[in-house]
Structures are given as structure tokens and as C-alpha cells.
Design an enzyme around this catalytic site. Sequence first.
Site, mmCIF file in Angstrom:
data_model
loop_
_atom_site.group_PDB
_atom_site.id
_atom_site.type_symbol
_atom_site.label_atom_id
_atom_site.label_comp_id
_atom_site.label_asym_id
_atom_site.label_seq_id
_atom_site.Cartn_x
_atom_site.Cartn_y
_atom_site.Cartn_z
ATOM 1 C CG ASP A 1 -2.206 0.815 0.944
ATOM 2 O OD1 ASP A 1 -3.269 0.197 0.739
ATOM 3 O OD2 ASP A 1 -2.113 2.067 0.890
ATOM 4 C CB THR B 1 -15.850 -3.278 -8.347
ATOM 5 O OG1 THR B 1 -15.941 -4.237 -7.287
ATOM 6 C CG2 THR B 1 -17.118 -3.291 -9.178
ATOM 7 C CG PHE C 1 -18.840 -11.943 -5.719
ATOM 8 C CD1 PHE C 1 -19.686 -11.110 -6.431
ATOM 9 C CD2 PHE C 1 -18.002 -12.787 -6.428
ATOM 10 C CE1 PHE C 1 -19.718 -11.136 -7.829
ATOM 11 C CE2 PHE C 1 -18.017 -12.826 -7.828
ATOM 12 C CZ PHE C 1 -18.879 -11.992 -8.527
ATOM 13 C CG LEU C 2 -14.838 -9.288 0.527
ATOM 14 C CD1 LEU C 2 -15.177 -8.082 1.381
ATOM 15 C CD2 LEU C 2 -13.436 -9.748 0.843
ATOM 16 C CG PHE D 1 -29.350 -8.754 0.339
ATOM 17 C CD1 PHE D 1 -28.644 -9.710 1.031
ATOM 18 C CD2 PHE D 1 -28.714 -7.562 0.043
ATOM 19 C CE1 PHE D 1 -27.334 -9.499 1.429
ATOM 20 C CE2 PHE D 1 -27.394 -7.341 0.434
ATOM 21 C CZ PHE D 1 -26.708 -8.319 1.123
ATOM 22 C CB ALA E 1 -38.055 -2.854 5.146
ATOM 23 N N GLY F 1 -26.496 1.548 1.830
ATOM 24 C CA GLY F 1 -25.348 2.448 1.783
ATOM 25 C C GLY F 1 -24.104 1.636 1.545
ATOM 26 C CB CYS G 1 -19.746 -1.881 -2.970
ATOM 27 S SG CYS G 1 -17.971 -2.012 -2.660
ATOM 28 C CE LYS H 1 -22.637 -5.515 6.372
ATOM 29 N NZ LYS H 1 -22.259 -6.528 5.386
HETATM 30 P P1 NAD Z 1 -10.071 0.836 0.195
HETATM 31 O O1 NAD Z 1 -10.213 2.270 -0.089
HETATM 32 O O2 NAD Z 1 -10.389 0.316 1.553
HETATM 33 O O3 NAD Z 1 -8.553 0.386 -0.107
HETATM 34 C C1 NAD Z 1 -7.836 0.724 -1.250
HETATM 35 C C2 NAD Z 1 -6.350 0.832 -0.862
HETATM 36 O O4 NAD Z 1 -5.551 0.949 -2.040
HETATM 37 C C3 NAD Z 1 -6.020 2.060 -0.005
HETATM 38 O O5 NAD Z 1 -5.407 1.639 1.201
HETATM 39 C C4 NAD Z 1 -5.039 2.867 -0.876
HETATM 40 O O6 NAD Z 1 -4.058 3.540 -0.116
HETATM 41 C C5 NAD Z 1 -4.433 1.773 -1.728
HETATM 42 N N1 NAD Z 1 -3.815 2.219 -2.988
HETATM 43 C C6 NAD Z 1 -4.313 3.078 -3.918
HETATM 44 N N2 NAD Z 1 -3.451 3.156 -4.959
HETATM 45 C C7 NAD Z 1 -2.406 2.334 -4.700
HETATM 46 C C8 NAD Z 1 -1.221 1.949 -5.406
HETATM 47 N N3 NAD Z 1 -0.928 2.448 -6.605
HETATM 48 N N4 NAD Z 1 -0.380 1.076 -4.815
HETATM 49 C C9 NAD Z 1 -0.663 0.563 -3.613
HETATM 50 N N5 NAD Z 1 -1.761 0.865 -2.894
HETATM 51 C C10 NAD Z 1 -2.632 1.730 -3.447
HETATM 52 O O7 NAD Z 1 -10.932 0.081 -0.907
HETATM 53 P P2 NAD Z 1 -11.749 -1.296 -0.772
HETATM 54 O O8 NAD Z 1 -13.011 -1.072 -0.031
HETATM 55 O O9 NAD Z 1 -10.828 -2.370 -0.330
HETATM 56 O O10 NAD Z 1 -12.152 -1.531 -2.304
HETATM 57 C C11 NAD Z 1 -11.196 -1.879 -3.266
HETATM 58 C C12 NAD Z 1 -11.913 -2.357 -4.515
HETATM 59 O O11 NAD Z 1 -12.615 -3.575 -4.227
HETATM 60 C C13 NAD Z 1 -12.983 -1.407 -5.059
HETATM 61 O O12 NAD Z 1 -12.992 -1.485 -6.459
HETATM 62 C C14 NAD Z 1 -14.277 -1.959 -4.498
HETATM 63 O O13 NAD Z 1 -15.394 -1.653 -5.302
HETATM 64 C C15 NAD Z 1 -14.004 -3.438 -4.538
HETATM 65 N N6 NAD Z 1 -14.773 -4.216 -3.550
HETATM 66 C C16 NAD Z 1 -14.883 -3.763 -2.275
HETATM 67 C C17 NAD Z 1 -15.571 -4.521 -1.325
HETATM 68 C C18 NAD Z 1 -15.742 -4.045 0.100
HETATM 69 O O14 NAD Z 1 -16.460 -4.689 0.843
HETATM 70 N N7 NAD Z 1 -15.132 -2.957 0.521
HETATM 71 C C19 NAD Z 1 -16.104 -5.768 -1.703
HETATM 72 C C20 NAD Z 1 -15.949 -6.203 -3.023
HETATM 73 C C21 NAD Z 1 -15.268 -5.417 -3.942
HETATM 74 C C1 UGA Z 2 -22.030 -5.661 -0.803
HETATM 75 C C2 UGA Z 2 -22.360 -7.049 -1.368
HETATM 76 O O1 UGA Z 2 -23.246 -7.729 -0.483
HETATM 77 C C3 UGA Z 2 -21.097 -7.869 -1.561
HETATM 78 O O2 UGA Z 2 -21.412 -9.119 -2.160
HETATM 79 C C4 UGA Z 2 -20.141 -7.104 -2.458
HETATM 80 O O3 UGA Z 2 -18.911 -7.800 -2.592
HETATM 81 C C5 UGA Z 2 -19.859 -5.749 -1.848
HETATM 82 O O4 UGA Z 2 -21.110 -5.022 -1.676
HETATM 83 C C6 UGA Z 2 -18.992 -4.921 -2.735
HETATM 84 O O5 UGA Z 2 -19.022 -5.044 -3.933
HETATM 85 O O6 UGA Z 2 -18.271 -4.137 -2.128
HETATM 86 P P1 UGA Z 2 -21.444 -4.691 1.624
HETATM 87 O O7 UGA Z 2 -21.634 -3.364 0.977
HETATM 88 O O8 UGA Z 2 -20.232 -4.930 2.436
HETATM 89 O O9 UGA Z 2 -21.457 -5.847 0.497
HETATM 90 O O10 UGA Z 2 -22.681 -4.981 2.585
HETATM 91 P P2 UGA Z 2 -24.161 -5.560 2.405
HETATM 92 O O11 UGA Z 2 -24.376 -6.538 3.483
HETATM 93 O O12 UGA Z 2 -24.444 -5.987 1.035
HETATM 94 O O13 UGA Z 2 -25.052 -4.265 2.737
HETATM 95 C C7 UGA Z 2 -25.073 -3.153 1.871
HETATM 96 C C8 UGA Z 2 -26.159 -2.199 2.298
HETATM 97 O O14 UGA Z 2 -27.443 -2.769 2.055
HETATM 98 C C9 UGA Z 2 -26.137 -1.851 3.783
HETATM 99 O O15 UGA Z 2 -26.405 -0.477 3.944
HETATM 100 C C10 UGA Z 2 -27.260 -2.686 4.365
HETATM 101 O O16 UGA Z 2 -27.831 -2.138 5.519
HETATM 102 C C11 UGA Z 2 -28.240 -2.687 3.215
HETATM 103 N N1 UGA Z 2 -29.170 -3.833 3.253
HETATM 104 C C12 UGA Z 2 -28.717 -5.094 3.106
HETATM 105 C C13 UGA Z 2 -30.529 -3.583 3.426
HETATM 106 O O17 UGA Z 2 -30.957 -2.429 3.555
HETATM 107 N N2 UGA Z 2 -31.391 -4.655 3.463
HETATM 108 C C14 UGA Z 2 -30.960 -5.935 3.321
HETATM 109 O O18 UGA Z 2 -31.811 -6.859 3.348
HETATM 110 C C15 UGA Z 2 -29.590 -6.157 3.133
#
Ligand code: NAD
Ligand code: UGA
Length: 434
Positions: free
Chosen positions: A30, A122, A152-153, A252, A255, A260, A263, A324
Site C-alpha cells: 500500500d 470492481t 463478492f465479500l 436481502f 426493509a 449504503g 459499493c 451496516k
Molecule cells: P479501500 O479504499 O479500503 O482500499 C484501497 C487501498 O488501495 C487504499 O489503502 C489505498 O491507499 C491503496 N492504494 C491506492 N493506490 C495504490 C497503489 N498504486 N499502490 C498501492 N496501494 C494503493 O478500498 P476497498 O473497499 O478495499 O475496495 C477496493 C476495490 O474492491 C474497489 O474497487 C471496491 O469496489 C471493490 N470491492 C470492495 C468490497 C468491500 O467490501 N469494501 C467488496 C468487493 C469489492
Molecule cells: C455488498 C455485497 O453484499 C457484496 O457481495 C459485495 O462484494 C460488496 O457489496 C462490494 O461489492 O463491495 P457490503 O456493501 O459490504 O457488500 O454490505 P451488504 O451486506 O451488502 O449491505 C449493503 C447495504 O445494504 C447496507 O447499507 C445494508 O444495511 C443494506 N441492506 C442489506 C438492506 O438495507 N437490506 C438488506 O436486506 C440487506
Amino acid sequence: MRVAMIGTGYVGLVSGACFADFGHTVTCIDTNEAKIAGLREGKMPIFEPGLDVLVAKNVREQRLFFDTKAAEAVRNADAVFIAVGTPSRRGDGHADLTYVFAAAEEIAKLIDGFTVIVTKSTVPVGTGDEIEAIVHRVRPDADFAVVSNPEFLREGAAIDDFKHPDRVVVGSDDERARAVMQDLYRPLYLNETPIMFTDRRTSELTKYAGNAFLAMKITFINEIADLCEAVGANVQHVARGIGLDKRIGSKFLNASPGYGGSCFPKDTLALVTTARTANSPMTLVEATVTANDRRKKSMADRIVNALGGDAVGKTVGILGLTFKPNTDDMRDSPSLDIVPALLAAGAVVQAFDPEGMTEAASLLPGIALKDGAYDVADGADVLVILTEWDQFRALDLSRIKSAMRAPRLVDLRNIYKREEITRHGFDYFSIGRP
Ligand code: NAD
Ligand code: UGA
């Protein structure tokens, strides 16, 4: 296998730690020096249940490393994952790929021998092609393949989701790359997790389609909840009644004050933009985005209405600020719409969140942050359950009532039953229930 993870955020850190736990050697990289320094001392940059223990174990067993410099790890890697942020671009709402492309440039300079470059971030359809072009331009001699492997976590359940996913999607036509991906995910394969191989564009679109569908499902039940209120029906019973149909499924369908998080809001917007650009508009997703924005904004009115229509000088206690439970993430949390609207309506706001207080302190100026649920209730004219943390599910209602100025509860997550709340003498307002 040797893995380099570029980006050590929610996804990079969890995926890196889980891959290490599968037995691979992983370096999480990072650019944020404080984050890496903290991780080297065992400090987690995020709250995610079980992550500290998993990281400590794999560091101790010398499979998980942290670095601010990518050179050595990328040079030695069989697979380099891009797990940097893809936030909404200002103005048009499309995914901002600045970090992804910067990472691709850097990786291109460093790879040595056949290397699989995997996008876990993503990213919109066609991004893999652009990464491929960048690497070709920077290093015409490089031997590599670009693979899409969306994640998809869910936050709060991230480790379990990563280790026991419903499926793994891998987008690549390159046989060598597919073999590397199969080796990486072999522990899941042995658990009979379906690993779906497809082309890169399909894989990229699958991620957006999944998130958009879930966002649409939540928005659907939220609109049913509004209808339930208008006609005197119970949304929880409707959700159960339809969810038992296996074609619909029960998940899912809770209500809520609107979805939020980091993602759903940004990914639905990006999909809408992709679809419009391709002259193939996603009208259902567009409606979902509009309805959810409207819903989050309208929640403050419900609270003001519970106060009799005037919030001036009234104290609103809020339980839960994160989007959440089981995360400290405040990105696009409904609280960011609701709290400023309450302040603008003249209310005094006091709040508590088990893990979101540090973020809340900077994102929600003007509110008083309290030490716990009973402190929040102290002197409040209304108590609002905004995020359904477990610790708010069994509150001592007598204690809450005696602390409050007026016993009113607005339960935006339907975690209580009307009878038990009214038995304690509260006015009770919930979502989509008579
Ligand atoms: P995040 O903001 O928590 O983390 C991103 C990290 O990348 C930061 O720590 C930043 O400093 C670092 N970074 C940026 N540019 C860099 C570089 N050139 N070299 C090294 N480090 C660098 O983001 P996140 O929530 O982990 O999301 C990352 C991606 O995964 C997004 O595209 C998001 O849509 C996707 N995603 C997120 C979740 C989730 O639950 N948060 C779930 C599925 C997919
Ligand atoms: C979501 C997806 O569930 C993951 O599969 C995906 O990988 C991720 O986005 C992503 O791409 O980052 P996340 O945002 O961590 O995961 O959390 P969720 O549990 O999906 O909740 C998202 C929002 O929906 C929250 O604000 C939650 O309160 C709301 N929600 C969820 C509802 O209002 N009702 C429900 O029945 C479920």
C-alpha cells in the site's frame, strides 16, 4: 504460489490474509505508509471481525508480509492482484480508474517472467483491455495475462465470505492464467465451491450485475414497506411470504433506511453510466438509484414526524452510524444523509456507534458522540436505531425510558416487536409494519 496484492484496504487486506491462510506467500502493498507501518506492528487499519487473529497467524507463520514498495514482491509474483479503490468519479458517477491505471503502470515496470495480473477491484467492462494496453505500452517485452476476478465479500462477514464463497468468477481466455487462478483457489475447489471460468468482459459485468441486483432487491422491499404503511400490511410477513419462494430467496429482503456502503451506491451508478454509454440503458437500476437516494433523504422526516413535526431544540439520540453492523466503514452510510438533515431541522443530535466513532467524528461535525446506548438515551426526545448492531437488540428498555425526556423509539431496522416496546410505554415507529 507467490502473490502480490496492490492495495491493502478492505478487499486487499482480507483477500491477502485469506490467500496466505490457504498456504500461499502473500505481500500486501500500500502507498499509505502509516497503514503499512501499523500492520507491521499488528495494528489493523479497519475493523473486521477475526481479521486481527488471521493476520497475526499468517505473519507469524511467515506467509504474509507488508510493504510500501512493490518491486520485490511483484518481481517474484506468480499473480499480482489489483485491489485499489474505484470510487465514483466526480460529475458523471462513473468509476474513477485513476488508481487502477496507476497500479497497472507500476506493475508493468516490475514484472519478471510470466505473470498473471488480476483485477480484484470492481472495474467497468473493458478495463481489463485497458490494463492490457498499458502493460504492453510500458513493457512491450513483458509476458503476462490480465484476468478479471471480482470479489463478492461483504464487510463484517468478509473472512467467511472469502473462504466460503457461493462462487468464484474468473474472466480470462488465457490457459496459463486459468491454471494459475485454479491453483490459487484450489483450497476452495476442494470444498466444491463452483469456480466459473468465462471471458474477461463477462466477468467484469457479472460483478456489477450482482451488486445492482441486490441493490434492486433491497429497494423493492423498501418500496413494498412504504406500500405496507399506506395500506396497513406488514413488510416482514410479506418478505417471508415471498422469500420462501426459492425463485426469490429470503436474503436481502430486510426493509431499511436505504442501502449504503462503499459499493452498492457507486457500483449502481457506474453500471448506469456504462449502460447509457453503450446505448443500452438499465432503467431498473436507474430507478433503484433514484429511489434509494430519495429514501435516505426522507428518513430524517420520519424522525421529525415522530417528534410531532418540529425538531427545533429537540434532542435526537442515534444508535449506529456505520452503513451496516460489524464494520467501521461510514462510506455512503444513511447516517450521512439523516444526521445533517436533523441538524438543519434544528435538532440536537447525540450518537453512539460501536466501531464508527473515529470516522463519525470527522464526517459528522456538530453532533455529540456518547459512550454507549444509555448515554445516547439520556435526555433524548426520541431514540433512533439506525444500524442494527447486536448490542442494540436487547436494550434494557426500562433504563432507556427513564433516561429519556420522552419515550419515543424510531426503529429503522425493525429489530424490535411493537408489543414489547409499547408495553414499556414507548411511542414506537418502525418500517412497513402496522
Ligand atoms: P479501500 O479504499 O479500503 O482500499 C484501497 C487501498 O488501495 C487504499 O489503502 C489505498 O491507499 C491503496 N492504494 C491506492 N493506490 C495504490 C497503489 N498504486 N499502490 C498501492 N496501494 C494503493 O478500498 P476497498 O473497499 O478495499 O475496495 C477496493 C476495490 O474492491 C474497489 O474497487 C471496491 O469496489 C471493490 N470491492 C470492495 C468490497 C468491500 O467490501 N469494501 C467488496 C468487493 C469489492
Ligand atoms: C455488498 C455485497 O453484499 C457484496 O457481495 C459485495 O462484494 C460488496 O457489496 C462490494 O461489492 O463491495 P457490503 O456493501 O459490504 O457488500 O454490505 P451488504 O451486506 O451488502 O449491505 C449493503 C447495504 O445494504 C447496507 O447499507 C445494508 O444495511 C443494506 N441492506 C442489506 C438492506 O438495507 N437490506 C438488506 O436486506 C440487506
